[in-house]
Design a protein around this motif. Structure first.
Motif, PDB file in Angstrom:
ATOM      1  N   HIS A 155      98.836  61.228  28.351  1.00 48.44           N
ATOM      2  CA  HIS A 155      99.125  60.462  29.568  1.00 48.44           C
ATOM      3  C   HIS A 155      98.000  60.570  30.587  1.00 48.44           C
ATOM      4  N   PRO A 165     103.706  55.974  21.992  1.00 51.10           N
ATOM      5  CA  PRO A 165     104.483  55.596  23.179  1.00 51.10           C
ATOM      6  C   PRO A 165     105.230  56.794  23.760  1.00 51.10           C
ATOM      7  N   LEU A 184     102.762  57.879  28.339  1.00 52.97           N
ATOM      8  CA  LEU A 184     103.229  57.749  29.716  1.00 52.97           C
ATOM      9  C   LEU A 184     103.471  59.145  30.277  1.00 52.97           C
ATOM     10  N   ILE A 196     108.891  55.023  35.690  1.00 52.33           N
ATOM     11  CA  ILE A 196     108.221  53.847  35.140  1.00 52.33           C
ATOM     12  C   ILE A 196     107.636  52.991  36.268  1.00 52.33           C
ATOM     13  N   PRO A 246     110.158  58.101  31.521  1.00 53.73           N
ATOM     14  CA  PRO A 246     109.860  57.702  30.134  1.00 53.73           C
ATOM     15  C   PRO A 246     110.838  58.262  29.094  1.00 53.73           C
ATOM     16  N   HIS A 247     111.296  59.512  29.279  1.00 54.33           N
ATOM     17  CA  HIS A 247     112.153  60.083  28.243  1.00 54.33           C
ATOM     18  C   HIS A 247     113.500  59.392  28.159  1.00 54.33           C
ATOM     19  N   ARG A 254     109.296  51.996  25.638  1.00 53.88           N
ATOM     20  CA  ARG A 254     108.121  52.612  26.257  1.00 53.88           C
ATOM     21  C   ARG A 254     106.882  51.784  25.977  1.00 53.88           C
TER      22      ARG A 254
END
Lengths: 307, 545
Positions: free
Chosen positions: A205, B103, B107, B113, B156-157, B164
């Motif tokens: 990331h 993915p 992130l 997000i 994200p999780h 994602r």
């Protein structure tokens, strides 16, 4: 979240109960008593003293009596510091220990993080090696060496700062003890941050953040550092509890009236109530700080959720 | 989208990338030329280690700290190699954007997000927080994320892999880029999700007109998706050309080999008279825990009442997408997980056996895992790894006999027996998987459960492993339970196929029947997404039009 905190606090009760019970009986198992002197007291006098402190009662009765008093918030009288209750002793010393330890903690966090970050960003450069060397030094040199050295250099030779004493908490008096307390913590925090930061900087990331043209400062502070903080936070719980409850060495060398020295003095003198009081304070701090750390974790990492 | 006269916007000339390692410099990319025209879709195809990703990393200034790039990459005339970071940051994330393979990790897990999509908008477009939020919401709608308002505040999780990747695409489109570099964007996704994401990319390209540079190892994607192709191998471009030409008339041997690397073969069904080896009846696996005094419990039924009968010499393929319960089923059959139901092995009910009771059966019931990197102990030599099972199951065997057995089984899986004193890290992925197979075969098992054994491998290596498995099966009369999300591999290896979804069997039958005339809509979608991506994408396009 509230339910979780409540559960944790309720869960702490058996822990504290166990700590109190274990240290109560362990203290009694140690040979000698609070009123043993090189020249033994007269039998009658000793008997009277024991009676006053209920030491003539069976052990289980003393234990129950102690528990009962504890529930009422009474830690009992000190056996050695006559005319002082344990509350009074701890009440006067604890704020000083907290002030010293708290300042040392903040100093350590700030300098440790900065040094760790710089080392990670300049990995394998001379700056990095320098930070590692300083950190290794800070961890390996014990505080009973650092404290007198600092006192000697800044207090005696350079006469810049007081060599010791509390001076009612004036900043000048705090510098050297805080520095002594903070040095090894700076080293540990710097090493932790460096390690986790290097890992964070390599993470996918952070690569994404770079690929999207975010300024370096933002990449490092917003995306890498926050992830890198997580391992440090879990170290912080026990470290904070240890720092805030005072250090025997530092308080003794600089002559500070904190509570760290009570623990050792109380144990040596078999001052049962004082030792118990100190143990309880430390246990409470450990429990509370571990809880704070767990809550902090949930704040820092949205993947951690309680309930 | 093909346009021969399109202006070249991204021009790579003689790029070289090398990495400083303790063993000296390693050259990953050795002089490459590549051009992308405005609005064009270009694919870069290559197997792992071909350097296809590193070219892009070099162009975008994202090489690891020990990497160095020389040569030239220009974007609309602006040289990118050696450009100061401040200037480069004006291009990347605005004019050229990237989406990545992973993915799950691309992130930042610690931010919402909404915030992550907003960042490039605020940095490049100078938008206010409110304006960026509004635009982020538009973008989430553009990439068809359900419930976009709520998703802005999600982490994200809380999203699936496909979602994602949609978020990544939204981020990539935020500043109306000229060029989108997609580095294996669908490799980690299920085939049906892959088709959706590719459809989305095609749709967005049509709408917004950006060029796409698509890096992949998967030729089926290339055929369905790209205008032009570069084939890369070991750091150089082997062949380039229009997609049609490359697929119809490949000039280079390597390209031909890649095109022919689709798994082949067909396994005839075993006769009904073949003896039953393993019988699993109504197996169910539940994860989770009961609620306690302080906490509420949760339960997840990973496998629901699945039955299968494995006969001697048979290969049962279990296919399904991630989360379908196929791996869990494999483990439950081998008693590696607690389950409900019944498992009978050659007449003995082994269900519920504890470790000690299972031990005598373990040598007959072996397993090979997906990850050839994680499943071999890095501190043991290959010889030790292979013969470890013999220590348990053949305790009276002498050191010499074990050596002989190791040599024999290494030869059998096509590895040089002289390599048995080496450690796993000295072997490639395919070789490691051969080692894992040797470790199973040396015990002379009757059943091997293969859990995605080819999924981490390149197609050409996959093909070799499939051939190897087929040979070993014939030679020893083995029975396989072959678990995979890869339909092409299952088609080549299995004579009976079970299709699973959310823990249940959707469809089962002889492989030919399931593949050629699937009975359920789900299986049909799965087959089409895997074997006829082009049709799926064309249909999606016609629906849009």
């Amino acid at each position: 979240m509230f339910g979780y905190v409540l559960r944790r606090l309720l869960g702490a009760i058996p822990t504290l109960f166990f700590v109190v019970t274990a240290s109560f009986f362990l203290m009694r198992v140690a040979p000698g008593g609070p009123f043993d002197r090189e020249r033994a007291l007269e039998a009658k006098v000793l008997e009277n003293i024991n009676k006053v402190f209920h030491l003539d009662k069976p052990l289980w009765e003393q234990y129950l009596r102690y528990l009962g008093n504890l529930l009422r918030g009474d830690l009992g009288p000190s056996f050695i510091y006559r005319d002082f209750s344990v509350q009074e002793l701890l009440g006067s010393g604890l704020p000083i220990s907290i002030q010293l330890g708290g300042t040392a903690l903040l100093v350590a966090l700030f300098f440790g993080s900065v040094l760790g970050c710089i080392a990670a960003l300049r990995q394998n450069s001379w700056i990095d090696y320098g930070v590692i060397a300083v950190a290794t030094f800070g961890i390996t040199v014990p505080n009973f060496v650092v404290a007198p050295l600092l006192s000697l250099i800044f207090g005696v030779w350079l006469s810049m700062l007081p060599a010791g004493g509390w001076g009612n908490g004036s900043p000048a008096n705090m510098v050297l003890p805080v520095l002594t307390l903070a040095l090894p913590q700076i080293a540990i925090v710097a090493r932790l941050i460096r390690g986790s930061m290097i890992e964070a900087l390599r993470s996918d990331h952070v690569r994404t953040a770079r690929a999207y043209g975010l300024p370096s400062r933002m990449v490092v502070v917003v995306h890498a550092l926050r992830a890198a903080c997580l391992p440090v936070v879990s170290y912080l719980g026990p470290a904070a509890a240890a720092l805030l409850t005072g250090s025997v060495v530092v308080e003794t060398i600089f002559g500070l009236p904190g509570i760290g020295r009570y623990f050792v003095q109380g144990a040596l003198n078999r001052d049962y109530t004082l030792v118990m009081g100190t143990v309880i304070i430390i246990a409470v701090f450990v429990v509370v700080f571990n809880l704070i750390v767990d809550l902090l974790y949930a704040v820092l990492d949205p993947r951690v959720r309680y309930d | 989208m093909k346009n021969d006269k399109a202006e070249t916007i991204f021009d790579i000339r003689d790029i070289r990338v090398s990495f400083d390692t303790p063993d000296g410099a390693v050259e990953a990319v050795r002089g490459i030329d590549m051009q992308v025209g405005a609005g064009e879709t270009v694919a870069v195809v290559g197997e792992s280690g071909s350097g296809k990703s590193q070219v892009m990393m070099a162009a975008m200034g994202l090489l690891a700290s020990n990497g160095r790039a020389t040569g030239s990459v220009t974007y609309r005339g602006q040289e990118l190699i050696g450009l100061p970071r401040r200037k480069l940051n004006r291009i990347r994330g605005a004019k050229i954007t990237m989406i990545f393979q992973e993915p799950m990790t691309s992130l930042d897990p610690l931010y919402t997000i909404g915030r992550q999509i907003s960042e490039p908008l605020r940095v490049h477009g100078g938008m206010s927080a409110g304006a960026a939020r509004k635009r982020a919401l538009e973008l989430l709608k553009l990439v068809h994320i359900p419930d976009p308002e709520r998703r802005l505040k999600s982490y994200p999780h809380e999203l699936s892999g496909g979602q994602r990747q949609r978020v990544m695409i939204a981020m990539a489109l935020a500043n109306d880029p000229d060029l989108l570099i997609a580095d294996e964007p669908t490799t980690a996704l299920d085939v049906t999700i892959q088709a959706e994401i590719l459809g989305l990319l095609a749709e967005l390209q049509q709408k917004l007109g950006m060029a796409i540079l698509f890096i992949t190892h998967d030729l089926t994607i290339v055929e369905a998706f790209a205008d032009r192709v570069y084939v890369m191998r070991q750091g150089v471009v082997v062949e380039e050309g229009a997609t049609e030409d490359i697929f119809q008339r490949p000039a280079e041997d390597y390209t031909k080999m890649l095109l022919a690397a689709e798994p082949e073969g067909h396994k005839p069904p075993v006769p009904d008279s073949a003896p039953i080896l393993l019988d699993a009846i109504n197996l169910s696996v539940t994860f989770g825990h009961k609620g306690g005094f302080f906490s509420s419990g949760f339960e997840l039924k990973a496998v629901r009442e699945v039955s299968l009968t494995l006969r001697k010499g048979q290969t049962i393929g279990i296919v399904g997408e991630s989360g379908s319960g196929k791996s869990t089923l494999g483990r439950a059959i081998l008693q590696l997980l607690p389950s409900e139901g019944r498992v009978v092995y050659q007449g003995t009910p082994i269900h519920g056996f504890d470790r000690a009771a299972m031990r005598p059966y373990r040598r007959n019931l072996q397993m090979v895992f997906q990850d050839p990197y994680g499943s071999l102990s890095p501190r043991m030599t290959v010889g030790e790894i292979i013969t470890e099972g013999l220590l348990v199951h053949e305790p009276r065997m002498s050191q010499k006999e074990r050596e002989r057995a190791a040599v024999k089984s290494l030869e059998e899986v096509g590895l040089d027996p002289a390599t048995r004193n080496r450690f796993p890290h000295e072997f490639s992925g395919g070789q490691r998987q051969r080692i894992a197979i040797a470790r199973a075969v040396i015990l002379k098992p009757t059943v091997i459960v293969l859990d995605e054994p080819t999924s981490a491998l390149d197609r050409s290596v996959q093909k070799q492993i499939i051939t190897l498995l087929r040979d070993i099966q014939e030679r020893h009369g083995l029975s396989f339970i072959f678990i995979s999300h890869d339909l092409a591999v299952v088609k080549a290896l299995a004579d009976y196929t079970i299709v699973m979804k959310t823990g249940q069997v959707v469809e089962e039958g002889p492989t030919d029947v399931v593949f050629d005339s699937p009975g359920s809509a789900y299986t049909r979608d799965l087959m089409e997404a895997a074997f006829d991506l082009k049709t799926v994408l064309e249909r999606q396009a016609s629906i849009r039009a």
